[in-house]
Design a protein around this motif. Structure first.
Motif, PDB file in Angstrom:
ATOM      1  N   ILE A   1      -6.957   3.698  -8.174  1.00  0.00           N
ATOM      2  CA  ILE A   1      -6.216   2.804  -7.276  1.00  0.00           C
ATOM      3  C   ILE A   1      -6.280   1.368  -7.779  1.00  0.00           C
ATOM      4  O   ILE A   1      -5.264   0.664  -7.806  1.00  0.00           O
ATOM      5  CB  ILE A   1      -6.755   2.913  -5.841  1.00  0.00           C
ATOM      6  CG1 ILE A   1      -6.432   4.301  -5.281  1.00  0.00           C
ATOM      7  CG2 ILE A   1      -6.158   1.825  -4.947  1.00  0.00           C
ATOM      8  CD1 ILE A   1      -7.186   4.636  -4.021  1.00  0.00           C
ATOM      9  N   ARG A   2      -7.456   0.923  -8.174  1.00  0.00           N
ATOM     10  CA  ARG A   2      -7.595  -0.450  -8.705  1.00  0.00           C
ATOM     11  C   ARG A   2      -6.715  -0.654  -9.935  1.00  0.00           C
ATOM     12  O   ARG A   2      -6.077  -1.683 -10.095  1.00  0.00           O
ATOM     13  CB  ARG A   2      -9.047  -0.730  -9.056  1.00  0.00           C
ATOM     14  CG  ARG A   2      -9.900  -1.007  -7.864  1.00  0.00           C
ATOM     15  CD  ARG A   2     -11.277  -1.483  -8.286  1.00  0.00           C
ATOM     16  NE  ARG A   2     -12.070  -1.740  -7.102  1.00  0.00           N
ATOM     17  CZ  ARG A   2     -13.302  -1.334  -6.929  1.00  0.00           C
ATOM     18  NH1 ARG A   2     -13.921  -0.661  -7.889  1.00  0.00           N
ATOM     19  NH2 ARG A   2     -13.959  -1.606  -5.823  1.00  0.00           N
ATOM     20  N   GLU A   3      -6.700   0.358 -10.780  1.00  0.00           N
ATOM     21  CA  GLU A   3      -5.930   0.289 -12.019  1.00  0.00           C
ATOM     22  C   GLU A   3      -4.431   0.205 -11.748  1.00  0.00           C
ATOM     23  O   GLU A   3      -3.708  -0.500 -12.447  1.00  0.00           O
ATOM     24  CB  GLU A   3      -6.250   1.539 -12.849  1.00  0.00           C
ATOM     25  CG  GLU A   3      -5.822   1.494 -14.283  1.00  0.00           C
ATOM     26  CD  GLU A   3      -6.330   2.726 -15.001  1.00  0.00           C
ATOM     27  OE1 GLU A   3      -5.495   3.570 -15.373  1.00  0.00           O
ATOM     28  OE2 GLU A   3      -7.560   2.851 -15.186  1.00  0.00           O
ATOM     29  N   ASN A   4      -3.978   0.930 -10.735  1.00  0.00           N
ATOM     30  CA  ASN A   4      -2.547   1.003 -10.463  1.00  0.00           C
ATOM     31  C   ASN A   4      -2.056   0.044  -9.379  1.00  0.00           C
ATOM     32  O   ASN A   4      -0.852  -0.067  -9.165  1.00  0.00           O
ATOM     33  CB  ASN A   4      -2.162   2.437 -10.092  1.00  0.00           C
ATOM     34  CG  ASN A   4      -2.321   3.369 -11.278  1.00  0.00           C
ATOM     35  OD1 ASN A   4      -1.825   3.080 -12.361  1.00  0.00           O
ATOM     36  ND2 ASN A   4      -3.029   4.466 -11.080  1.00  0.00           N
ATOM     37  N   ALA A   5      -2.961  -0.664  -8.709  1.00  0.00           N
ATOM     38  CA  ALA A   5      -2.560  -1.557  -7.621  1.00  0.00           C
ATOM     39  C   ALA A   5      -1.637  -2.669  -8.108  1.00  0.00           C
ATOM     40  O   ALA A   5      -0.742  -3.105  -7.383  1.00  0.00           O
ATOM     41  CB  ALA A   5      -3.785  -2.145  -6.945  1.00  0.00           C
ATOM     42  N   ALA A   6      -1.813  -3.105  -9.326  1.00  0.00           N
ATOM     43  CA  ALA A   6      -0.968  -4.173  -9.862  1.00  0.00           C
ATOM     44  C   ALA A   6       0.478  -3.722 -10.008  1.00  0.00           C
ATOM     45  O   ALA A   6       1.383  -4.552 -10.057  1.00  0.00           O
ATOM     46  CB  ALA A   6      -1.510  -4.642 -11.206  1.00  0.00           C
TER      47      ALA A   6
ATOM     48  N   LEU B   1       8.213  -2.428  -1.523  1.00  0.00           N
ATOM     49  CA  LEU B   1       7.768  -1.724  -0.330  1.00  0.00           C
ATOM     50  C   LEU B   1       7.705  -0.213  -0.587  1.00  0.00           C
ATOM     51  O   LEU B   1       6.779   0.459  -0.134  1.00  0.00           O
ATOM     52  CB  LEU B   1       8.698  -2.028   0.856  1.00  0.00           C
ATOM     53  CG  LEU B   1       8.277  -1.437   2.190  1.00  0.00           C
ATOM     54  CD1 LEU B   1       6.874  -1.898   2.576  1.00  0.00           C
ATOM     55  CD2 LEU B   1       9.279  -1.790   3.265  1.00  0.00           C
ATOM     56  N   GLU B   2       8.646   0.308  -1.337  1.00  0.00           N
ATOM     57  CA  GLU B   2       8.633   1.739  -1.662  1.00  0.00           C
ATOM     58  C   GLU B   2       7.341   2.121  -2.403  1.00  0.00           C
ATOM     59  O   GLU B   2       6.801   3.211  -2.192  1.00  0.00           O
ATOM     60  CB  GLU B   2       9.839   2.128  -2.508  1.00  0.00           C
ATOM     61  CG  GLU B   2       9.746   3.576  -2.907  1.00  0.00           C
ATOM     62  CD  GLU B   2      11.088   4.242  -3.046  1.00  0.00           C
ATOM     63  OE1 GLU B   2      11.127   5.235  -3.766  1.00  0.00           O
ATOM     64  OE2 GLU B   2      12.060   3.783  -2.441  1.00  0.00           O
ATOM     65  N   ASP B   3       6.839   1.247  -3.246  1.00  0.00           N
ATOM     66  CA  ASP B   3       5.577   1.497  -3.950  1.00  0.00           C
ATOM     67  C   ASP B   3       4.423   1.621  -2.951  1.00  0.00           C
ATOM     68  O   ASP B   3       3.512   2.436  -3.138  1.00  0.00           O
ATOM     69  CB  ASP B   3       5.271   0.372  -4.944  1.00  0.00           C
ATOM     70  CG  ASP B   3       6.317   0.244  -6.030  1.00  0.00           C
ATOM     71  OD1 ASP B   3       6.971   1.256  -6.365  1.00  0.00           O
ATOM     72  OD2 ASP B   3       6.484  -0.889  -6.541  1.00  0.00           O
ATOM     73  N   VAL B   4       4.454   0.806  -1.914  1.00  0.00           N
ATOM     74  CA  VAL B   4       3.416   0.864  -0.873  1.00  0.00           C
ATOM     75  C   VAL B   4       3.456   2.220  -0.184  1.00  0.00           C
ATOM     76  O   VAL B   4       2.411   2.850   0.016  1.00  0.00           O
ATOM     77  CB  VAL B   4       3.599  -0.275   0.163  1.00  0.00           C
ATOM     78  CG1 VAL B   4       2.645  -0.090   1.343  1.00  0.00           C
ATOM     79  CG2 VAL B   4       3.400  -1.628  -0.492  1.00  0.00           C
ATOM     80  N   TRP B   5       4.658   2.681   0.168  1.00  0.00           N
ATOM     81  CA  TRP B   5       4.771   3.970   0.847  1.00  0.00           C
ATOM     82  C   TRP B   5       4.367   5.116  -0.074  1.00  0.00           C
ATOM     83  O   TRP B   5       3.750   6.087   0.376  1.00  0.00           O
ATOM     84  CB  TRP B   5       6.185   4.186   1.382  1.00  0.00           C
ATOM     85  CG  TRP B   5       6.630   3.128   2.365  1.00  0.00           C
ATOM     86  CD1 TRP B   5       7.855   2.560   2.421  1.00  0.00           C
ATOM     87  CD2 TRP B   5       5.859   2.518   3.403  1.00  0.00           C
ATOM     88  NE1 TRP B   5       7.892   1.622   3.430  1.00  0.00           N
ATOM     89  CE2 TRP B   5       6.669   1.576   4.055  1.00  0.00           C
ATOM     90  CE3 TRP B   5       4.545   2.656   3.856  1.00  0.00           C
ATOM     91  CZ2 TRP B   5       6.251   0.794   5.124  1.00  0.00           C
ATOM     92  CZ3 TRP B   5       4.110   1.863   4.916  1.00  0.00           C
ATOM     93  CH2 TRP B   5       4.950   0.958   5.535  1.00  0.00           C
TER      94      TRP B   5
END
Length: 110
Positions: A37-42, A47-51
């Motif tokens: 998650i840390r690696e991909n959070a950037a 908004l679609e990425d959040v969902w």
């Protein structure tokens, strides 16, 4: 007079070993998830990425919650699945009765 453990019974020591192995696998899996998650959070920019992240985490939570069944009737299946997926090693089960280790080994081949 000592009593022997029947096929489905787990001694206190065996329960402690299994619990320790489950905790180790859980820690390994959740640490990898957090790192992912840390690696991909950037990469979350829309908004679609959040969902999508939400859906991924919901599915992962469901998977993890169901994976660590520590009820005695299911414990050998749980341990074998964790070995199959690389979250545990057979050496993590040292101290279990030989018949239980053998059954876990057989189940990892299925």
């Amino acid at each position: 007079m000592t009593t022997t453990q029947t096929d489905g019974q787990w001694s206190n020591e065996e329960r402690r070993i299994a619990e320790s192995a489950l905790k180790k696998a859980y820690r390994k899996e959740t640490e990898a998830l957090i790192a992912n998650i840390r690696e991909n959070a950037a990469n979350v920019t829309r908004l679609e990425d959040v969902w999508q992240l939400h859906d991924f985490l919901s599915a992962k939570r469901h998977d993890i919650d169901g994976k660590y069944d520590d009820r005695e009737d299911f414990l050998m299946f749980t341990l074998s699945k964790l070995i199959k997926t690389g979250l545990l090693d057979k050496s993590d089960l040292q101290g279990l009765a030989a018949d239980k280790r053998a059954k876990v080994t057989v189940l990892t081949r299925m």
